[in-house]
Design a protein around this motif. Structure first.
Motif, short mmCIF file in Angstrom:
data_model
loop_
_atom_site.label_atom_id
_atom_site.label_comp_id
_atom_site.label_asym_id
_atom_site.label_seq_id
_atom_site.Cartn_x
_atom_site.Cartn_y
_atom_site.Cartn_z
N LEU A 85 -5.80 2.78 9.13
CA LEU A 85 -7.26 2.85 9.20
C LEU A 85 -7.97 2.01 8.16
N THR A 86 -7.48 2.03 6.92
CA THR A 86 -8.27 1.38 5.87
C THR A 86 -7.75 -0.01 5.49
N ILE A 87 -6.51 -0.33 5.84
CA ILE A 87 -6.02 -1.65 5.45
C ILE A 87 -6.01 -2.62 6.63
N TYR A 88 -5.33 -2.24 7.70
CA TYR A 88 -5.18 -3.19 8.81
C TYR A 88 -6.43 -3.28 9.69
N THR A 89 -6.96 -2.12 10.09
CA THR A 89 -8.04 -2.15 11.08
C THR A 89 -9.28 -2.93 10.62
N PRO A 90 -9.73 -2.78 9.35
CA PRO A 90 -10.88 -3.61 8.96
C PRO A 90 -10.61 -5.11 9.09
N ARG A 129 -11.44 -6.89 12.59
CA ARG A 129 -12.80 -6.68 13.06
C ARG A 129 -13.27 -7.69 14.12
N ALA A 183 0.03 5.26 -0.18
CA ALA A 183 -0.87 5.49 0.95
C ALA A 183 -0.08 6.00 2.15
N ALA A 192 0.84 -1.20 0.00
CA ALA A 192 0.00 0.00 0.00
C ALA A 192 0.87 1.25 0.00
N ARG A 247 -3.50 6.16 6.75
CA ARG A 247 -4.43 5.46 5.86
C ARG A 247 -4.22 3.96 5.91
N ILE A 248 -2.97 3.55 5.96
CA ILE A 248 -2.68 2.10 6.03
C ILE A 248 -3.30 1.53 7.30
#
Lengths: 262, 266
Positions: free
Chosen positions: A169-174, A177, A162, A157, A166-167
């Motif tokens: 919040l949008t790549i690792y955190t989802p 879950r 990125a 990313a 952003r990495i």
């Protein structure tokens, strides 16, 4: 037979909640109420601002959940990926915090809360609970979760331009879950059942949380008013049970996911 | 940080009402250890922690083994065991007190056996055992789930291989299952030991630590000294003793972990 040990008390509580005082005190006890005294439930709300107390508990619980997720996701990610200087020592301190019982530090905390003027406010129930009780264990759970994800994800990313945030919040955190869900369950549950802290930090009945309110149903001679008491207890158990019936699978897998290493 | 503060406070004589603070060194500790309440409370704490931790792991593992079989109605039973864990401790303790009160449900059930009325909440060891039981029934559900998760991770092929080699039920359990679930069991045990030092709500609601100090434990006495007797110094000394006990016990357990746990590789 064994089920009865676990469900019997709950059944007895519900039955007791609609019995009259005379019937509750009679011996031998009757199993089924001879007449349903629904007014016990109305009395719960008349003797105390129970609706307000319920709201207090829900409000505090929601804040604790949200704050715990934010704090522990950031901290867990930092411990797993960013690894700032001295992070291993910090991590040890954090782990040891989960071993300290609340009773052991309640005196200095009480002094702190008093000096900040936080008696009878939501602040100690939210802030102290998050930072001292729920965030340490949540950070540990999330660190494990972030560690389980491949590094290559973030690296590719980054090649695509990125930013670090952003990495995160949008790549690792989802991807973590399921662990986030476990963290929410644990934090919410801890906040909902807390007793010692509200007992010490709260004076005003209007500010009481549900567990604290439950212990206040006494007649003028300090005898417990069992019927009303059991009605209040039933009311406090109801939402959790309903929630559990809807989310049984998630709750159970959420709790085991956080606690057992794979 | 608050821990350091606790240690400092324990060396002072503090009256919470007047706010007067005076450095007195070890006086709080000396007073405690030479007083007649502390030995009682200390033994109670040790008894509670030992009885609770051992019973908890035994019951949790026993129920988990039952649930691991494919029986009819296993899901209902599973939910039944887990439901008390969702109820708050205060609610569970209140309901227990309702059942345990003189001429309550339990007295009634026991009267069928022709026994005399039993003072469930008014005698030392019996009451402590009752407290262990109340706390146990509430929380054992979570530990059952953890043990169950451990049991389901046991290698089926190993069990089958042992069976073809002629190992009986007990031998398979002892030499295949137990070693594989031992890391889970150890974690559950360690967490229970630490958690059992925190027992509070049940004591407050069921007995208030009484009669006298007979069912009092350290965590409850801290609250009692600090917020009912307004002696912050002595409460802090108790807090430091509680912390030391937890550190000693958990590091001792950690030290013998290699002996208890098979194939530890982290």
């Amino acid at each position: 037979m064994i089920s009865f040990v676990f469900l019997g008390p709950i059944l007895w509580m519900v039955l007791g909640s609609v019995k009259s005082d005379a019937e509750i005190l009679s011996y031998p006890p009757t199993f089924f109420p001879s007449e349903f005294k629904w007014s016990n439930y109305a009395q719960v709300f008349e003797l105390q601002p129970f609706a307000r107390q319920f709201f207090n508990s829900v409000f505090v619980m929601a804040l604790v959940c949200v704050l715990t997720v934010i704090v522990s996701a950031c901290a867990g990610y930092a411990f797993a990926r960013v690894k700032p200087l001295g992070s291993s020592i910090l991590f040890l301190v954090l782990l040891s915090a989960t071993f300290i019982p609340p009773e052991a530090t309640i005196v200095p905390l009480f002094q702190l809360v008093t000096s900040l003027g936080w008696i009878d406010t939501y602040y100690p129930l939210v802030i102290i609970t998050v930072f001292l009780h729920s965030a340490p264990i949540a950070t540990f759970i999330l660190r494990q979760a972030y560690l389980g994800l491949p590094k290559e994800l973030g690296e590719s990313a980054r090649l695509d331009g990125a930013s670090d945030l952003r990495i995160f919040l949008t790549i690792y955190t989802p991807l973590v879950r399921p662990s986030l869900a476990a963290v929410v369950v644990l934090a919410g549950w801890h906040s909902w059942s807390q007793y010692l802290e509200p007992l010490i930090y709260l004076r005003d009945t209007e500010m009481f949380t549900v567990p604290l309110a439950l212990t206040q149903f006494y007649d003028p001679f300090a005898g417990p008013m069992w019927g009303i008491q059991m009605a209040a207890t039933t009311l406090s158990v109801l939402p959790v049970l309903v929630l559990f019936l809807f989310a049984q699978r998630h709750v159970i897998s959420g709790l085991t996911a956080g606690a057992v290493k794979s | 940080m608050t821990t350091v503060q606790s240690i400092w406070l324990s060396l002072n004589s503090i009256n919470a009402l007047s706010g007067a603070t005076k450095f007195v060194g070890m006086e709080n500790y000396v007073n405690l250890v030479t007083g007649d309440r502390f030995p009682l409370v200390f033994t109670n704490t040790v008894f509670f922690v030992a009885a609770f931790s051992i019973l908890n792991i035994a019951v949790a593992m026993g129920i988990a083994l039952l649930l691991n079989n494919r029986l009819r109605g296993v899901n209902i039973f599973r939910a039944a065991v887990f439901i008390p864990a969702l109820v708050t401790m205060v609610a569970w303790a209140l309901v227990s007190r309702f059942i345990l009160q003189p001429e309550g449900l339990l007295d009634f059930l026991v009267s069928f056996t022709g026994a005399e009325e039993i003072p469930w909440l008014r005698s030392r060891w019996l009451t402590l055992t009752v407290i262990v039981f109340v706390q146990l029934t509430k929380n054992v559900g979570i530990n059952v789930l953890l043990c169950l998760a451990g049991l389901q991770a046991v290698d089926r092929e190993l069990l089958e291989a042992a069976e073809t080699d002629g190992a009986g039920r007990w031998a398979r359990f002892r030499h295949v299952t137990i070693p594989q679930v031992s890391p889970t069991l150890f974690m559950v045990f360690l967490l229970t030991v630490v958690a059992s030092f925190k027992v509070f709500e049940v004591i407050l609601i069921l007995t208030n630590g009484g009669p006298g100090y007979e069912t009092n434990v350290l965590s409850f006495m801290i609250y009692d000294e600090a917020f009912r007797r307004h002696d912050f110094g002595e409460a802090s000394a108790l807090a430091v003793i509680l912390l030391l006990m937890i550190i000693v016990v958990s590091s001792a357990l950690w030290a013998i972990r290699k002996k208890l746990v098979y194939a530890e590789n982290d």
